[in-house]
Design an enzyme around this catalytic site. Structure first.
Site, PDB file in Angstrom:
ATOM      1  N   ASP A  36      -4.442  25.164 -45.759  1.00 10.61           N
ATOM      2  CA  ASP A  36      -5.586  26.070 -45.635  1.00 10.61           C
ATOM      3  C   ASP A  36      -5.363  27.164 -44.585  1.00 10.61           C
ATOM      4  OD1 ASP A  36      -6.788  24.262 -47.429  1.00 10.61           O
ATOM      5  OD2 ASP A  36      -7.646  23.093 -45.800  1.00 10.61           O
ATOM      6  N   GLU A 204     -13.478  28.263 -53.832  1.00  9.31           N
ATOM      7  CA  GLU A 204     -13.324  27.901 -52.416  1.00  9.31           C
ATOM      8  C   GLU A 204     -12.678  29.035 -51.638  1.00  9.31           C
ATOM      9  OE1 GLU A 204     -12.413  23.119 -52.950  1.00  9.31           O
ATOM     10  OE2 GLU A 204     -10.756  24.525 -52.879  1.00  9.31           O
TER      11      GLU A 204
HETATM   12  C1  6LW Z   1     -10.450  22.912 -48.331  1.00  8.73           C
HETATM   13  C2  6LW Z   1     -10.400  23.627 -49.602  1.00  8.73           C
HETATM   14  C3  6LW Z   1      -9.074  23.262 -49.997  1.00  8.73           C
HETATM   15  O1  6LW Z   1     -11.681  22.922 -47.749  1.00  8.73           O
HETATM   16  O2  6LW Z   1      -8.859  21.983 -49.612  1.00  8.73           O
HETATM   17  O3  6LW Z   1      -7.059  24.087 -50.676  1.00  8.73           O
HETATM   18  C4  6LW Z   1      -9.924  21.596 -48.791  1.00  8.73           C
HETATM   19  N1  6LW Z   1      -8.287  24.114 -50.513  1.00  8.73           N
HETATM   20  O4  6LW Z   1     -10.560  24.970 -49.521  1.00  8.73           O
HETATM   21  C5  6LW Z   1      -9.478  20.700 -47.699  1.00  8.73           C
HETATM   22  O5  6LW Z   1      -8.295  21.153 -47.123  1.00  8.73           O
END
Ligand code: 6LW
Length: 531
Positions: A36, A204
């Protein structure tokens, strides 16, 4: 004559430097547990942060001048009053921080999942100290980001699940104004997008950028596994409507299939250099023998805005392991020594705990790290007397010299290879033997043991791809293999291992009672093996 000598020396120095300055860089730029990523630039300095879940200190802050060489300069969470991870399982805790800079202040927004929710911290100096978290109680969901518009107003962008879903794992990206002085969201909350398709799942890691006077909303979709992808959405005004880009997804490896050696590319953040180039940091997972033993890592990719679309690695369209480096002055950072001789008064910055330490359990004195060996074990969801470093390489060697003697078989000290409280190897000395304890798929078992009565022992583990071997002995030169070669699948993704990454380090425990005597470690070595 003297002038000739000077010219000759100048020539020698310049050629030596130009030879060491590579044209290409290697991906990942941060290997091992670095998921992330988020990035920002201030002048010609770059700062990068990653998720840390229940690792403490949390949220490493890296600095670079060239986007390739990164130095750990501090942590966003490094005082125990800031966050407590007791009771939080290994895959929760600190998720997806975003780092931004505005008007002389650095901001990190993040979520403490299954703890206190969304928050931000601030610092004038990115190496710290960072403020206590300001919690935003009415901000639901994860992956918060901040954006300042040219009129100076501040906005919070988050992701959550809609009240009613029209399709599986539907999510929404929402925005609201934020008063960063009062620590409050205010005004209307509006959904900006549900993702780029009418079945898009898990939108996300949203980030908004203003490029050529228009708004670019970059998000990720499909969760952080094989179908992970980066998509973009455009609007002439900040509040939308955001229109999905025809190129979407602008970056993914999903179309390369499950055997491609770099998987799960997604969760990106963009930065424009002082020279006008755009680059993206993005997470990915390198595969070894079909498994992922290093967790999610940070990669770098070139971005070019063609019209309004950010094209990732133009003409290539995927993340690559060797690539022409950014047009920035090459600025290597001094590598840490592979051996820690515990000769400083403080722990070096690359050590971590699991969960916030509540008790002092170690001393650094006379070039030794002595651990009390708390009653708590790594099976419980609290801090225990364990210190870890990230495993950053597929082929590695870790070793220590330990002084520990106890009459009780409950008292143990040794090396640990850790992913969660349910998945680890513990290579320990106890009473009159050396044992390898494995915890995997709900079972804790001794997989090998050998008699050993001396107080002093050298312990060494060697990881080679999916294999790991354990050696011990009374001198470094004469180490014996203990048991069979074991599998590193224990710490690979799956089987309860998710989101966080693997660590290796030292651990002592009295299994319910404090150890009667401390376990003293003379050194700890972690090094990459060239294979
Ligand atoms: C994070 C989300 C994700 O909050 O994995 O790769 C989750 N994306 O955005 C936890 O790392």
């Amino acid at each position: 004559m003297k002038v000739f000598l000077k010219i000759f020396i100048f020539f020698l120095i310049t050629t030596a430097f130009s030879q060491t300055e590579p044209q290409e860089f290697k991906n990942p730029i941060l290997t091992g547990f670095h998921p992330d990523p988020s990035i920002c630039r201030v002048g010609d300095d770059y700062y990068l942060v990653n998720s840390t879940f229940v690792w403490y200190p949390g949220i490493p802050i890296y600095h670079s001048k060239d986007l390739v060489n990164w130095k750990l300069i501090g942590h966003g969470i490094q005082r125990k009053e800031q966050l407590n991870f007791d009771g939080v399982i290994d895959k929760f805790g600190i998720f997806a921080p975003t780092i931004r800079y505005h008007n002389g202040m650095f901001y990190i927004t993040s979520t403490c999942v299954e703890c206190e929710g969304n928050f931000y911290i601030t610092a004038k100096d990115p190496s710290g100290p960072w403020s206590d978290p300001v919690f935003l109680k009415d901000a639901s969901g994860v992956d918060p980001s901040l954006f300042w518009d040219t009129d100076g107003k501040s906005y919070y962008i988050g992701t959550t699940r809609p009240e009613t879903s029209e399709w599986l794992n539907q999510g929404e990206v929402w925005m609201q104004e934020i008063d960063l002085k009062k620590g409050k969201l205010f005004g209307e909350r509006k959904v900006l997008t549900y993702g780029h398709a009418n079945n898009a799942s898990f939108p996300e890691s949203p980030h908004i950028y203003k490029v050529n006077g228009k708004y670019v909303l970059l998000i990720s979709e499909e969760g952080t596994e094989k179908n992970h992808a980066v998509t973009v959405h455009h609007s002439d005004s900040l509040w939308g409507p955001y229109v999905t880009d025809y190129v979407n997804p602008v970056m993914t490896h999903r179309h390369l299939g499950i055997n491609y050696p770099v998987q799960a590319i997604g969760h990106a953040d963009l930065v424009e250099t002082q020279n006008g180039e755009w680059w993206s940091v993005v997470l990915g997972k390198r595969m070894i023998d079909g498994k992922f033993t290093l967790g999610r890592e940070t990669f770098l990719a070139k971005v070019e805005f063609q019209d309004q679309t950010p094209i990732f690695n133009p003409e290539v369209g995927k993340v690559v392991l060797n690539q022409k480096r950014p047009d920035l002055p090459w600025s290597p950072v001094k590598e840490n020594s592979t051996t820690d001789n515990f000769d400083k008064d403080e722990l070096k910055a690359d050590w971590s705990f699991i969960r916030t330490p509540q008790k002092e359990f170690y001393t650094l004195k006379n070039e030794k790290l002595c651990i009390k060996g708390l009653p708590e074990t790594i099976d419980s969801l609290v801090n225990t007397s364990m210190l870890l470093k990230r495993i950053k390489d597929f082929n590695f060697l870790a070793s220590t010299e330990l002084n520990f003697k106890s009459k009780s078989p409950k008292e143990q000290a040794g090396l640990v290879i850790y992913r969660t409280n349910n998945t680890y190897y513990y290579f320990a000395k106890q009473k009159d033997k050396i044992v390898i304890i494995k915890k995997f798929k709900g079972e804790k078992e001794i997989v090998a043991e050998a008699p050993y009565a001396q107080k002093n022992v050298f312990l060494e583990v060697e990881g080679n791809g999916l294999e790991i071997q354990f050696k011990y002995g009374s001198s470094k030169e004469e180490l014996k293999l203990l048991g069979e070669i074991q599998s590193l699948e224990v710490i690979a993704d799956g089987n309860g291992n998710q989101f966080n990454g693997p660590g290796i380090g030292i651990y002592a425990t009295g299994n319910g009672k404090q150890n009667s005597k401390p376990a003293c470690y003379n050194s700890f070595t972690y090094k990459k093996l060239k294979k």
